[in-house]
Design an enzyme around this catalytic site. Structure first.
Site, PDB file in Angstrom:
ATOM      1  N   LYS A   1       0.892  -1.189   0.000  1.00  0.00           N
ATOM      2  CA  LYS A   1       0.000   0.000   0.000  1.00  0.00           C
ATOM      3  C   LYS A   1       0.912   1.216   0.000  1.00  0.00           C
ATOM      4  O   LYS A   1       1.431   1.627   1.039  1.00  0.00           O
ATOM      5  CB  LYS A   1      -0.881   0.000   1.253  1.00  0.00           C
ATOM      6  CG  LYS A   1      -2.123  -0.849   1.121  1.00  0.00           C
ATOM      7  CD  LYS A   1      -2.906  -0.920   2.415  1.00  0.00           C
ATOM      8  CE  LYS A   1      -3.676   0.357   2.673  1.00  0.00           C
ATOM      9  NZ  LYS A   1      -4.931   0.460   1.864  1.00  0.00           N
TER      10      LYS A   1
HETATM   11  C1  LIG Z   1      -6.705  -0.699  -3.433  1.00  0.00           C
HETATM   12  C2  LIG Z   1      -7.266  -1.435  -2.238  1.00  0.00           C
HETATM   13  N1  LIG Z   1      -7.758  -2.684  -2.433  1.00  0.00           N
HETATM   14  C3  LIG Z   1      -8.253  -3.405  -1.406  1.00  0.00           C
HETATM   15  C4  LIG Z   1      -8.314  -2.872  -0.131  1.00  0.00           C
HETATM   16  C5  LIG Z   1      -8.847  -3.758   0.984  1.00  0.00           C
HETATM   17  O1  LIG Z   1      -7.766  -4.136   1.811  1.00  0.00           O
HETATM   18  P1  LIG Z   1      -8.035  -4.511   3.352  1.00  0.00           P
HETATM   19  O2  LIG Z   1      -8.362  -3.236   4.041  1.00  0.00           O
HETATM   20  O3  LIG Z   1      -6.717  -5.080   3.819  1.00  0.00           O
HETATM   21  O4  LIG Z   1      -9.158  -5.485   3.386  1.00  0.00           O
HETATM   22  C6  LIG Z   1      -7.838  -1.571   0.124  1.00  0.00           C
HETATM   23  C7  LIG Z   1      -7.909  -0.995   1.518  1.00  0.00           C
HETATM   24  N2  LIG Z   1      -8.285   0.395   1.490  1.00  0.00           N
HETATM   25  C8  LIG Z   1      -7.985   1.127   2.715  1.00  0.00           C
HETATM   26  C9  LIG Z   1      -7.898   2.603   2.467  1.00  0.00           C
HETATM   27  C10 LIG Z   1      -9.208   3.325   2.375  1.00  0.00           C
HETATM   28  C11 LIG Z   1      -8.963   4.829   2.256  1.00  0.00           C
HETATM   29  O5  LIG Z   1      -9.857   5.517   1.754  1.00  0.00           O
HETATM   30  O6  LIG Z   1      -7.883   5.288   2.648  1.00  0.00           O
HETATM   31  C12 LIG Z   1      -8.962   0.758   3.851  1.00  0.00           C
HETATM   32  O7  LIG Z   1      -9.987   0.097   3.566  1.00  0.00           O
HETATM   33  O8  LIG Z   1      -8.625   1.107   5.009  1.00  0.00           O
HETATM   34  C13 LIG Z   1      -7.282  -0.856  -0.935  1.00  0.00           C
HETATM   35  O9  LIG Z   1      -6.778   0.389  -0.756  1.00  0.00           O
END
Ligand SMILES: Cc1[nH+]cc(COP(=O)(O)O)c(CN[C@@H](CCC(=O)O)C(=O)O)c1O
Length: 306
Positions: A159
């Site tokens: 990330k």
């Molecule tokens: C691109 C992406 N894909 C999938 C996910 C899901 O990952 P997980 O949280 O490990 O299940 C997230 C989390 N996105 C984070 C950021 C949101 C934001 O606006 O900043 C979150 O859900 O915290 C992504 O950023």
């Protein structure tokens, strides 16, 4: 405007308004920061718990490793800092944002690699990311004109702050067109993920999500949902699917720490199934929320009480 009392930065809890960086902070210019989103929930025993804290912190260090960044504190210290900042802000539930980034010093894309690495953890109350109504009734989404970057363009196991320009452009385009979220295709045209979420479809009782070889983040919520589906006896396929397979799905939902399990009722103005959260989506969503609140003993290992 997000507000809290304290932020943990570089080893100390400081007043929210004092958590500042210099405008020549390398990450501000070149996007080389790594971050996490982690949620804490009130639990059935009257306490609170952070959901899958260890896995999130490990992913932060994996992200740093991928971008050649040395975070100056060990993972265990960062896990402690997450709990400290929740307590310092008296949050019995909320959203944690750890961020590590190349600070100020040398400028120049590569030169910044020798700049000091700063690390902070902020926490604030954050309700339903895609609205309470979205959680209950499902959201409307559109396939984005922006493509999810190729796996050798975006580092998909990380990330990285700068990689979220793609997500920003996609989600803003969707919002300005009257939709609640964007769905991005990969460079081959298959469905990848949302701007900040993984994506699942249900067809004839089978749950399907793109494999981790696709340009998608290895979502921790995605991982939790796969485990929950297995425990519920729902057959699962980790296989790519096309946008028109998505249109023909019986059910569709997005998963993420912020988004939790959000049903999608419509994509590109095509109703999904009955245009409301489907039965498998609801079973998974209910179980997920029971798990994060400590109401499901078999998922107890996912919780860090505080
Ligand atoms: C691109 C992406 N894909 C999938 C996910 C899901 O990952 P997980 O949280 O490990 O299940 C997230 C989390 N996105 C984070 C950021 C949101 C934001 O606006 O900043 C979150 O859900 O915290 C992504 O950023």
């Amino acid at each position: 405007m997000i507000k809290a009392d304290k932020i943990w930065i570089d080893g100390k809890l400081v007043a929210f308004d004092d958590a500042k960086v210099h405008v020549l902070t390398h990450a501000l210019h070149y996007g080389v920061g790594v971050f996490e989103g982690i949620r804490a929930y009130k639990t059935a025993d009257g306490r609170s718990a952070v959901f899958r804290l260890k896995e999130h912190v490990q992913r932060l260090y994996d992200s740093a490793h991928i971008v050649l960044m040395e975070i100056p504190v060990p993972p265990e210290r960062l896990e402690q800092a997450c709990v400290e900042v929740l307590k310092a802000n008296k949050l019995d539930a909320g959203y944690l944002r750890p961020l590590a980034f190349f600070g100020a010093g040398a400028m120049g894309v590569g030169a910044g690699a020798t700049n000091p690495v700063q690390v902070m953890v902020a926490a604030w109350p954050w309700g339903a990311y895609l609205s309470e109504e979205g959680l209950k009734k499902g959201i409307r989404a559109k396939v984005s004109s922006f493509t999810r970057m190729h796996v050798n363009v975006n580092m998909v196991r990380a990330k990285v702050s700068g990689q979220y320009v793609n997500s920003f452009l996609a989600t803003r385009e969707a919002a300005m067109a009257g939709y609640e979220e964007a769905i991005l295709l990969d460079t081959e045209g298959y469905v990848a993920e949302g701007s900040g979420e993984n994506i699942f479809i249900v067809k004839n009782g089978v749950l399907q999500t793109p494999p981790l070889s696709a340009p998608v983040l290895a979502g921790i919520t995605r991982d939790s949902v796969l485990r929950i589906a297995k425990d519920l006896g729902v057959p699962v396929k980790e296989e790519k699917f096309t946008r028109d397979s998505m249109y023909l799905a019986d059910e569709l939902f997005m998963t993420g720490t912020a988004a939790e399990v959000t049903p999608v009722r419509e994509v590109d103005n095509r109703r999904i199934g009955k245009g409301e959260p489907g039965p498998i989506t609801k079973r998974i969503q209910d179980t997920y929320f029971k798990a994060v609140r400590g109401e499901e003993p078999r998922y107890r290992e996912w919780l860090t009480p505080y």
